[in-house]
Each structure stands twice: as structure tokens, then as C-alpha cells.
Design an enzyme around this catalytic site. Structure first.
Site, PDB file in Angstrom:
ATOM      1  N   SER A   1       0.844  -1.192   0.000  1.00 35.55           N
ATOM      2  CA  SER A   1       0.000   0.000   0.000  1.00 35.55           C
ATOM      3  C   SER A   1       0.879   1.240   0.000  1.00 35.55           C
ATOM      4  O   SER A   1       2.093   1.169   0.177  1.00 35.55           O
ATOM      5  CB  SER A   1      -0.912   0.006   1.216  1.00 35.55           C
ATOM      6  OG  SER A   1      -0.234   0.582   2.312  1.00 35.55           O
ATOM      7  N   LYS A   2       0.213   2.365  -0.181  1.00 38.97           N
ATOM      8  CA  LYS A   2       0.939   3.637  -0.270  1.00 38.97           C
ATOM      9  C   LYS A   2       1.713   3.931   1.001  1.00 38.97           C
ATOM     10  O   LYS A   2       2.648   4.707   1.007  1.00 38.97           O
ATOM     11  CB  LYS A   2      -0.044   4.776  -0.531  1.00 38.97           C
ATOM     12  CG  LYS A   2      -0.668   4.665  -1.899  1.00 38.97           C
ATOM     13  CD  LYS A   2      -1.548   5.860  -2.220  1.00 38.97           C
ATOM     14  CE  LYS A   2      -2.582   5.471  -3.266  1.00 38.97           C
ATOM     15  NZ  LYS A   2      -2.423   6.002  -4.568  1.00 38.97           N
ATOM     16  N   ARG A   3       1.273   3.327   2.082  1.00 39.55           N
ATOM     17  CA  ARG A   3       1.939   3.603   3.350  1.00 39.55           C
ATOM     18  C   ARG A   3       3.160   2.721   3.590  1.00 39.55           C
ATOM     19  O   ARG A   3       3.942   2.970   4.486  1.00 39.55           O
ATOM     20  CB  ARG A   3       0.952   3.441   4.505  1.00 39.55           C
ATOM     21  CG  ARG A   3      -0.005   4.608   4.638  1.00 39.55           C
ATOM     22  CD  ARG A   3      -1.098   4.296   5.631  1.00 39.55           C
ATOM     23  NE  ARG A   3      -1.872   3.135   5.225  1.00 39.55           N
ATOM     24  CZ  ARG A   3      -2.842   3.167   4.315  1.00 39.55           C
ATOM     25  NH1 ARG A   3      -3.169   4.308   3.747  1.00 39.55           N
ATOM     26  NH2 ARG A   3      -3.498   2.079   3.969  1.00 39.55           N
ATOM     27  N   ASP A   4       3.308   1.684   2.772  1.00 38.63           N
ATOM     28  CA  ASP A   4       4.441   0.792   2.997  1.00 38.63           C
ATOM     29  C   ASP A   4       5.749   1.482   2.647  1.00 38.63           C
ATOM     30  O   ASP A   4       5.810   2.307   1.736  1.00 38.63           O
ATOM     31  CB  ASP A   4       4.291  -0.476   2.147  1.00 38.63           C
ATOM     32  CG  ASP A   4       3.295  -1.443   2.761  1.00 38.63           C
ATOM     33  OD1 ASP A   4       3.352  -1.623   3.990  1.00 38.63           O
ATOM     34  OD2 ASP A   4       2.464  -1.980   2.024  1.00 38.63           O
TER      35      ASP A   4
END
Ligand code: GLU
Length: 457
Positions: A227-230
Site C-alpha cells: 500500500s501507499k503507506r508501505d
């Protein structure tokens, strides 16, 4: 030029993710492989979630990666405008077509797309209400990666919301028709939308494009989609860290595709020649940052000196490393070329080369304690210092010979000299070859640093 027309259709609702970059890349590769057209279309109908800065990130990242578009914003083309927010009239015209074909109706202020077939009511446990279903044959999706997929689409769906905003399915299909897209290459997360899209294509009487749903990218550790947060998920992060775009692109190619053998580093022309949709894996690909770092190192090693130099300078400028930037140009060049084979990425360069550009470098006390504990480092250093004024500094070999001769005559090993010289000149026990360091620092700096260090002992 062939008839193939593909598009990358991002929504500017967040930073540019590795997964988006790979979707763009596979579209670009397919367009180049088939000598077709690569269209960039911005899906920005959701006014609340879209933002201009994110749009800029998309353009900048695609440009940095070298994924040039043939039609789209800033480029023009016969099927524009290429931002959905500017295509309102086109959507009205297409809505009218559906109306003329009696395929839409209004309910609760929204406009619904009507499926064909007999209607019946059924209680839906999950949603806890009675819903109207339509008896339909399964929708067939021909997917170039997944093969034959069938899905049952048995409920009418909204295409224009009650606030007047069109729904993704509608504008996405309208634009694929209007822009004469022949192949829809996108992430597997869209597979669940595709049956709706196929029904819309058919309702418009338009040819259904070929689909290719690319497998997901799994996060590096653990289950689930990246995800974008990884960590490591954003393209601009790699740009900021001085990664080579060619290396990142090469790495992305291998996330779900391979050339049919185990080659990894490949020239782009070769990848373009070999890339094809049936060659894309059906299984998910796992993101591996170590593999990316390694790919970057391999590309760095092969970078022509002039380019390595220019990119180093850019990186130092971006980081504002003034000591290095104000140094003599020829000296800067020597330091960089000495370091090129030793580093994994530009982000290591400032720390790796710091002592070349300042006399006030720190001494690693742990290393010092270790080096001082063995042999007679002070004596070794004085011996070297005595040779410095007459030392032949013309090549690494000449320097090596001088130290070797000294080691032989004193009965000490080369290593005994190496570690103490390195400590005195650099303050540490890592770095390029000691002969290279001596040659590049030059006689004056070497003498000053050895003298200074000796005084502290
Ligand atoms: N705007 C959609 C997205 O960003 C595009 C999907 C598609 O490629 O059809 O996921």
C-alpha cells in the site's frame, strides 16, 4: 504505427505509487512493443479527492522514469481533452446515447444503468434488504493475462450520482470508447469492475477492448498488497534518494514479467522487443527492496564516468553539500570516480566522501582504539610520513610499491601500514583503496593529515 492504443488513467488522489508506475510501464512497454500509441488520461472527476500537486507528481514521476506519452496533457492529440474534468460535454452526449437506447433510468436522484433481462426481487442477507436482480448470462471477459474470466453482473448500477457527478465506471468506459482504446491494461484490483464495463461497452454498441489485468504487488514482508503507506512505496522517494530511473524501470519490469529466462539487467530496447501481454505472470509479485538496491548498484557501476559525475553533482546540489560543491572540479571528479565502484547508491556519496572535502572529519574512536592496540602504529606512521615528500604519486601501483617496499624493509606487513594510514587520513576503517585515497588527496593533504594525527598520539 499500429492500431494499438493503450492508456494509463491515474486519478490524482495521492502520491505516485510503485504499483501505478508499473501499470504505466506495462502500458508504455506494450505500446512501444506494438508501435502503438500510449495515452495519458487523468481521471479527475472526483473533485473532492483530486489535487493539482498530485497531478504534478504524476507528470514528474512519469517523465523521470522516461515513460513518455504520445497523447495527453501537455502533449495534445486528436482525442482530447485528456482530463476527465474537462470532458463534461462528451459525457452528456454519451449519456444521451444510453437514453436513446433506453438503457438508463432515474431513481433517488441518481441515474442508473439498466441491465437487460428479467427482473426479480430477492432478500439480500448481507445488505439486509430486498434488492432487484436481473436474470443475465454471465459476462465473458477475455483477458490476455488471466485468460477467460466469467462474472455475473445481475444488478443495475448507478452511473451518475445524485450530486451530478459521474461514476468511475461510466466515464472510464466512455473515454475508452471515445479515445479508441484497444487494450485496457490495469491492476488486478479492477477485475471486479470489468464485467460492468463490458456491459457498458455493449450497451454503447462499441467494440469491447482486450483486457489485461496485471497481478498485484505484494508487500515486502508479510501477506497482503503493497500500500501507499508501505516503506519504499512511493516513486518520488527513489527520485529524491538519487536512484537511477533506468534501474528502477528495469526492476519494475521484473515485477510480474520476465524475459523467459533468468536475466535481470537488460537494456530497454531488449525489454521492448520481448515484452508481451501473455508473458505477464498470473501470480502476484513480491516487492523486494534489496533487489532494487542491487539493480541500482549494477546500473551505477556501468554508468559512463561523465554521467556518474553529472549525477553526483546533481545529488550533492539537491542535498546542499557545500564542501564538495565548492571543491576544485578536477578534485571532485577524482573523488567521485574513486567512489563509483564502491557505493550502492548516490545517497551514500556525501557521507562516503566527506573527509575528502574537509580537514575536520571525525575520528571513529572505536576504530582508533582497535588500530592503536596492535603493533607500533606511531612508528609505522612516522616511517610513512618521512617518505611522503619524495613519494611517487603518479599511480596507485607506484604508491602501493612504495608502501610494500617500506613494509619489506621494516619486516612489517602491508596491513600494519594500511590501517593506520587510513585512520589518519580518513578517520575510519572503510572506504576506497588506501592507495587511491593517497593519490587523490595528494601530497599536501596527506602530509598535513599524517602530521596532525601523529601530534594527537
Ligand atoms: N482511474 C483508475 C485508477 O486509477 C483507472 C483504472 C483503469 O485503468 O481503467 O485506478
Amino acid at each position: 504505427m499500429s492500431q494499438v492504443r493503450v492508456r494509463f488513467a491515474p486519478s490524482p488522489t495521492g502520491f505516485f505509487h510503485i504499483g501505478s508506475a508499473r501499470t504505466a510501464l506495462f502500458n508504455w512497454l506494450y505500446a512501444r512493443h506494438t508501435e502503438g500509441t500510449f495515452v495519458l488520461r487523468i481521471e479527475d472527476t472526483d473533485k473532492e479527492r483530486n489535487s493539482e500537486p498530485f497531478l504534478k507528481v504524476i507528470y514528474d514521476s512519469l517523465t523521470w522514469l522516461g515513460l513518455n506519452w504520445d497523447e495527453g496533457p501537455g502533449k495534445g492529440g486528436a482525442f482530447g481533452p485528456y482530463r476527465q474534468s474537462e470532458r463534461g460535454e462528451i459525457y452528456q452526449a454519451y449519456l444521451q446515447k444510453l437514453k436513446d437506447a433506453d438503457r438508463i433510468y432515474e431513481k433517488d436522484g441518481a441515474i442508473w444503468f439498466r441491465l437487460l433481462g428479467e427482473r426479480y426481487e430477492v432478500y439480500d442477507e448481507h445488505r439486509q434488504k430486498t434488492v432487484t436482480k436481473v436474470r443475465t448470462a454471465p459476462t465473458v471477459i477475455t483477458d490476455r493475462i488471466r485468460g477467460h474470466v466469467e462474472r455475473v453482473e445481475d444488478e443495475d448500477f448507478v452511473i451518475i450520482r445524485s450530486d451530478g457527478n459521474p461514476v468511475f465506471h461510466f466515464v472510464n468506459v466512455v473515454d475508452d470508447i471515445a479515445m479508441q482504446i484497444t487494450h485496457v491494461i490495469r491492476g488486478e484490483d479492477h477485475l471486479s469492475n470489468t464485467s460492468k464495463h463490458v456491459e457498458l461497452f455493449k450497451a454503447f454498441g462499441a467494440p469491447v477492448p482486450e483486457f489485461a489485468h496485471i497481478p498485484l504487488i505484494l508487500k515486502q514482508n508479510g501477506p497482503g498488497k503493497m500500500s501507499k503507506r508501505d516503506q519504499g512505496a512511493l516513486v518520488e522517494e527513489y527520485q529524491r534518494r538519487g536512484f537511477l530511473p533506468d534501474a528502477l524501470v528495469n526492476f519494475l519490469c521484473l515485477l510480474g514479467w520476465n524475459p523467459g529466462d533468468d536475466r535481470e539487467k537488460m537494456p530497454m530496447e531488449e525489454i521492448v522487443r520481448l515484452f508481451d501481454l501473455p508473458g505477464v505472470n498470473q501470480s502476484n509479485a513480491r516487492f523486494d527492496e534489496k533487489k532494487l538496491a542491487h539493480m541500482n548498484m549494477v546500473y551505477l557501476l556501468e554508468l559512463p564516468p561523465g554521467e556518474f559525475l553529472a549525477r553526483s553533482r546533481d545529488y550533492f546540489e539537491q542535498q546542499g553539500v557545500s564542501d564538495a560543491l565548492t571543491a576544485d572540479e578536477a578534485y571532485f571528479r577524482e573523488v567521485m570516480l574513486l567512489s563509483q565502484p564502491k557505493i550502492k547508491g548516490f545517497e551514500e556519496l556525501p557521507a562516503y566522501t566527506a573527509y575528502f572535502f574537509t580537514a575536520e572529519f571525525p575520528i571513529d574512536e572505536k576504530v582508533k582504539a582497535k588500530v592503536m592496540a596492535k603493533g607500533e602504529p606511531k612508528t609505522r606512521l612516522s616511517e610513512v610520513l618521512a617518505l611522503v615528500p619524495g613519494m611517487d604519486l603518479s599511480s596507485d601501483e607506484a604508491i602501493e610499491n612504495t608502501i610494500k617496499n617500506l613494509a619489506e624493509s621494516s619486516g612489517q606487513g602491508f596491513g600494519a601500514y594500511q590501517s593506520i594510514i587510513r585512520l589518519a587520513l580518513t578517520g575510519t576503517n572503510v572506504g576506497p583503496s588506501i592507495t587511491g585515497i593517497i593519490r587523490v588527496l595528494g601530497r599536501d593533504k596527506v602530509r598535513q593529515r599524517l602530521e596532525q594525527f601523529l601530534q594527537t598520539l
